[in-house]
Design a protein around this motif. Sequence first.
Motif, PDB file in Angstrom:
ATOM      1  N   LEU A  78       5.191  -1.971   9.635  1.00  0.00           N
ATOM      2  CA  LEU A  78       4.256  -2.832   9.640  1.00  0.00           C
ATOM      3  C   LEU A  78       5.180  -4.081   8.878  1.00  0.00           C
ATOM      4  CD1 LEU A  78       1.478  -4.517   9.972  1.00  0.00           C
ATOM      5  CD2 LEU A  78       0.764  -3.369   7.543  1.00  0.00           C
ATOM      6  N   ASN A  79       5.452  -5.089   9.743  1.00  0.00           N
ATOM      7  CA  ASN A  79       6.464  -6.493   9.038  1.00  0.00           C
ATOM      8  C   ASN A  79       7.509  -5.666   8.463  1.00  0.00           C
ATOM      9  OD1 ASN A  79       4.397  -8.114  10.115  1.00  0.00           O
ATOM     10  ND2 ASN A  79       4.081  -8.921   8.170  1.00  0.00           N
ATOM     11  N   ASN A  80       8.539  -4.587   9.380  1.00  0.00           N
ATOM     12  CA  ASN A  80       9.599  -4.327   9.143  1.00  0.00           C
ATOM     13  C   ASN A  80       9.389  -3.158   7.905  1.00  0.00           C
ATOM     14  OD1 ASN A  80      10.834  -5.919  11.284  1.00  0.00           O
ATOM     15  ND2 ASN A  80      10.791  -7.655   9.362  1.00  0.00           N
ATOM     16  N   ARG A  81       8.258  -2.933   7.546  1.00  0.00           N
ATOM     17  CA  ARG A  81       8.490  -1.819   6.416  1.00  0.00           C
ATOM     18  C   ARG A  81       7.728  -0.567   6.987  1.00  0.00           C
ATOM     19  NH1 ARG A  81       6.633  -4.632   0.831  1.00  0.00           N
ATOM     20  NH2 ARG A  81       6.173  -2.509   0.416  1.00  0.00           N
ATOM     21  N   GLU A  82       8.068   0.655   6.852  1.00  0.00           N
ATOM     22  CA  GLU A  82       7.187   1.728   7.112  1.00  0.00           C
ATOM     23  C   GLU A  82       5.994   2.057   6.122  1.00  0.00           C
ATOM     24  OE1 GLU A  82       9.469   5.588   8.524  1.00  0.00           O
ATOM     25  OE2 GLU A  82       8.534   6.175   6.641  1.00  0.00           O
ATOM     26  N   GLU A  83       4.994   2.283   6.849  1.00  0.00           N
ATOM     27  CA  GLU A  83       3.632   2.216   6.054  1.00  0.00           C
ATOM     28  C   GLU A  83       2.976   3.668   6.622  1.00  0.00           C
ATOM     29  OE1 GLU A  83       1.520   0.445   4.168  1.00  0.00           O
ATOM     30  OE2 GLU A  83       2.721  -1.531   4.298  1.00  0.00           O
ATOM     31  N   GLU A  84       2.527   4.544   5.879  1.00  0.00           N
ATOM     32  CA  GLU A  84       1.984   5.853   5.985  1.00  0.00           C
ATOM     33  C   GLU A  84       0.469   5.660   6.328  1.00  0.00           C
ATOM     34  OE1 GLU A  84       3.126   8.475   3.033  1.00  0.00           O
ATOM     35  OE2 GLU A  84       5.082   8.671   3.986  1.00  0.00           O
ATOM     36  N   ILE A  85      -0.125   6.205   7.254  1.00  0.00           N
ATOM     37  CA  ILE A  85      -1.658   5.916   7.593  1.00  0.00           C
ATOM     38  C   ILE A  85      -2.174   7.344   7.471  1.00  0.00           C
ATOM     39  CG2 ILE A  85      -3.232   5.126   9.163  1.00  0.00           C
ATOM     40  CD1 ILE A  85      -1.814   2.748   8.441  1.00  0.00           C
ATOM     41  N   GLY A  86      -3.160   7.576   6.744  1.00  0.00           N
ATOM     42  CA  GLY A  86      -4.120   8.951   6.817  1.00  0.00           C
ATOM     43  C   GLY A  86      -4.720   9.263   8.011  1.00  0.00           C
ATOM     44  N   LYS A  87      -4.268   8.861   8.970  1.00  0.00           N
ATOM     45  CA  LYS A  87      -5.099   9.297  10.379  1.00  0.00           C
ATOM     46  C   LYS A  87      -4.079   9.454  11.726  1.00  0.00           C
ATOM     47  CE  LYS A  87      -9.575   6.557   9.954  1.00  0.00           C
ATOM     48  NZ  LYS A  87     -10.269   5.447  10.518  1.00  0.00           N
ATOM     49  N   GLU A  88      -4.803   9.832  12.604  1.00  0.00           N
ATOM     50  CA  GLU A  88      -3.914  10.222  13.962  1.00  0.00           C
ATOM     51  C   GLU A  88      -3.634   8.778  14.643  1.00  0.00           C
ATOM     52  OE1 GLU A  88      -5.581  13.309  15.999  1.00  0.00           O
ATOM     53  OE2 GLU A  88      -4.572  14.631  14.740  1.00  0.00           O
ATOM     54  N   SER A  89      -4.793   8.064  14.664  1.00  0.00           N
ATOM     55  CA  SER A  89      -4.499   6.740  15.273  1.00  0.00           C
ATOM     56  C   SER A  89      -5.692   5.869  14.673  1.00  0.00           C
ATOM     57  CB  SER A  89      -4.758   6.705  16.479  1.00  0.00           C
ATOM     58  OG  SER A  89      -6.179   6.966  16.880  1.00  0.00           O
ATOM     59  N   ILE A  90      -5.422   4.400  14.836  1.00  0.00           N
ATOM     60  CA  ILE A  90      -6.284   3.434  14.207  1.00  0.00           C
ATOM     61  C   ILE A  90      -6.215   2.093  15.139  1.00  0.00           C
ATOM     62  CG2 ILE A  90      -4.314   2.635  13.024  1.00  0.00           C
ATOM     63  CD1 ILE A  90      -5.804   2.251  10.289  1.00  0.00           C
ATOM     64  N   THR A  91      -7.514   1.464  15.084  1.00  0.00           N
ATOM     65  CA  THR A  91      -7.548   0.228  15.870  1.00  0.00           C
ATOM     66  C   THR A  91      -6.899  -0.725  14.908  1.00  0.00           C
ATOM     67  OG1 THR A  91      -9.810  -0.308  14.948  1.00  0.00           O
ATOM     68  CG2 THR A  91      -9.701   1.029  16.857  1.00  0.00           C
ATOM     69  N   VAL A  92      -6.741  -2.049  15.631  1.00  0.00           N
ATOM     70  CA  VAL A  92      -6.163  -2.983  14.782  1.00  0.00           C
ATOM     71  C   VAL A  92      -7.064  -3.582  13.736  1.00  0.00           C
ATOM     72  CG1 VAL A  92      -5.329  -5.372  14.884  1.00  0.00           C
ATOM     73  CG2 VAL A  92      -4.683  -3.901  16.787  1.00  0.00           C
ATOM     74  N   ASN A  93      -8.598  -3.440  14.084  1.00  0.00           N
ATOM     75  CA  ASN A  93      -9.488  -3.965  13.292  1.00  0.00           C
ATOM     76  C   ASN A  93      -9.321  -2.936  11.845  1.00  0.00           C
ATOM     77  OD1 ASN A  93     -10.643  -6.405  13.273  1.00  0.00           O
ATOM     78  ND2 ASN A  93     -12.251  -5.690  14.819  1.00  0.00           N
ATOM     79  N   GLU A  94      -9.478  -1.574  12.322  1.00  0.00           N
ATOM     80  CA  GLU A  94      -9.383  -0.688  11.337  1.00  0.00           C
ATOM     81  C   GLU A  94      -7.904  -0.850  10.254  1.00  0.00           C
ATOM     82  OE1 GLU A  94     -11.731   3.031  13.506  1.00  0.00           O
ATOM     83  OE2 GLU A  94      -9.433   2.785  13.832  1.00  0.00           O
ATOM     84  N   MET A  95      -7.109  -1.198  10.897  1.00  0.00           N
ATOM     85  CA  MET A  95      -5.770  -1.414  10.020  1.00  0.00           C
ATOM     86  C   MET A  95      -6.253  -2.721   9.105  1.00  0.00           C
ATOM     87  SD  MET A  95      -2.002  -2.879  10.933  1.00  0.00           S
ATOM     88  CE  MET A  95      -2.946  -4.531  10.989  1.00  0.00           C
ATOM     89  N   LEU A  96      -6.590  -3.738   9.561  1.00  0.00           N
ATOM     90  CA  LEU A  96      -6.800  -4.945   9.052  1.00  0.00           C
ATOM     91  C   LEU A  96      -7.854  -4.633   7.731  1.00  0.00           C
ATOM     92  CD1 LEU A  96      -7.240  -7.415  11.917  1.00  0.00           C
ATOM     93  CD2 LEU A  96      -5.330  -7.248  10.278  1.00  0.00           C
ATOM     94  N   ILE A  97      -8.812  -3.711   7.888  1.00  0.00           N
ATOM     95  CA  ILE A  97      -9.833  -3.518   6.773  1.00  0.00           C
ATOM     96  C   ILE A  97      -8.879  -2.401   5.841  1.00  0.00           C
ATOM     97  CG2 ILE A  97     -11.810  -2.093   6.275  1.00  0.00           C
ATOM     98  CD1 ILE A  97     -12.847  -3.073   9.185  1.00  0.00           C
ATOM     99  N   LEU A  98      -8.100  -1.506   6.334  1.00  0.00           N
ATOM    100  CA  LEU A  98      -7.651  -0.763   5.451  1.00  0.00           C
ATOM    101  C   LEU A  98      -6.562  -1.407   4.472  1.00  0.00           C
ATOM    102  CD1 LEU A  98      -7.068   2.824   5.065  1.00  0.00           C
ATOM    103  CD2 LEU A  98      -5.022   2.188   6.534  1.00  0.00           C
ATOM    104  N   LYS A  99      -5.734  -2.158   5.240  1.00  0.00           N
ATOM    105  CA  LYS A  99      -4.661  -3.105   4.495  1.00  0.00           C
ATOM    106  C   LYS A  99      -5.319  -4.154   3.869  1.00  0.00           C
ATOM    107  CE  LYS A  99      -1.123  -1.759   4.074  1.00  0.00           C
ATOM    108  NZ  LYS A  99      -0.679  -0.765   3.324  1.00  0.00           N
ATOM    109  N   LYS A 100      -6.596  -4.505   3.778  1.00  0.00           N
ATOM    110  CA  LYS A 100      -7.274  -5.509   2.931  1.00  0.00           C
ATOM    111  C   LYS A 100      -6.598  -6.949   3.627  1.00  0.00           C
ATOM    112  CE  LYS A 100      -8.888  -3.127  -1.001  1.00  0.00           C
ATOM    113  NZ  LYS A 100      -8.377  -1.742  -0.707  1.00  0.00           N
ATOM    114  N   PHE A 101      -6.189  -6.801   4.953  1.00  0.00           N
ATOM    115  CA  PHE A 101      -5.868  -8.262   5.546  1.00  0.00           C
ATOM    116  C   PHE A 101      -7.004  -9.143   5.734  1.00  0.00           C
ATOM    117  CE2 PHE A 101      -1.665  -5.799   6.935  1.00  0.00           C
ATOM    118  CZ  PHE A 101      -1.090  -6.133   5.559  1.00  0.00           C
ATOM    119  N   SER A 102      -7.584 -10.271   5.079  1.00  0.00           N
ATOM    120  CA  SER A 102      -8.798 -10.515   5.503  1.00  0.00           C
ATOM    121  C   SER A 102      -8.678 -12.145   5.965  1.00  0.00           C
ATOM    122  CB  SER A 102      -9.546 -10.659   4.039  1.00  0.00           C
ATOM    123  OG  SER A 102      -8.925 -11.332   3.181  1.00  0.00           O
ATOM    124  N   TYR A 103      -7.371 -12.774   5.724  1.00  0.00           N
ATOM    125  CA  TYR A 103      -6.994 -13.910   6.230  1.00  0.00           C
ATOM    126  C   TYR A 103      -7.215 -14.150   7.816  1.00  0.00           C
ATOM    127  CZ  TYR A 103      -4.908 -18.774   6.520  1.00  0.00           C
ATOM    128  OH  TYR A 103      -4.480 -19.857   7.088  1.00  0.00           O
TER     129      TYR A 103
END
Lengths: 73, 196
Positions: free
Chosen positions: A11-36
């Motif tokens: 994510l933006n050139n940095r490795e991120e660990e996600i505790g799921k097998e797959s994730i939708t874009v919207n789920e990622m935005l919520i998980l990472k609290k990207f609200s803008y």
Amino acid sequence: MIVDTLMKIILNNREEEIGKESITVNEMLILKKFSYKMRIIKINGVLISKENYDSTIIHDGDEVQMLYLMSGG
Amino acid sequence: MRIAEIKNHLSKFRIGIAGAGGLGSNCAVALARSGVGTLVIADFDMVEEINLNRQYYFSDQVGMMKTDAIKYNIKHVNPGILVITHQIKLDRINLSEVFSGCNIIIEAFDNAAMKEMLIETVQTNMPGIPLIVGSGMAGWGKTNELKCRKIDETLYVCGDESSEVSDNLPPLAPRVGIVANMEANVAIEILMNISD
């Protein structure tokens, strides 16, 4: 609770660990609290339009780029 | 490489600039001074008094269309280049026609929604054309937070990606000018890497 890391994304050139097998874009935005709202998202170089945030799935190893757009110029 | 060789190389290329405000007017002048052969500039606005705090216009140009004023100013900076202007509000429909044939497109709007529209349209309808975007340049200071980030071969962003304009954080000449010149600098870097 112990959550095993099931996938890693870049994510933006940095490795991120996600505790799921797959994730939708919207789920990622919520998980990472990207609200803008004014943003561009590209996955592996492909632009994802807003209406596809729920249907687009991010997989293990995917490269996600997010760009916030600020007014001013 | 000597300046004459650089100018000769850059003279072969065409750059599209979307907007002729703080980013676009300053970026266009930097590219003109460097000798980029053709600039295609689109804007629908008129020069206003408040623009003079950062945009490349003069007090006697207030009331002129920005497209006419920037063409005049560039001609006085470098009469040797071609300036094509479009007095038009860019949208998803007209964008690819206005900028057809451009080697690079520079985003120079002030409004975030317009920036988003332009990126989506160029990246979808003009695949492979490098697009340089400005995001985050309001206020003053924080010089070292202004940076350029290459997202991929077709998308570059200049700015701090966080400072948004507001009544208490207006756009001022130094930071807007830095980002405008960063955009020009990225464009020249891309063009200098293209061999004849």
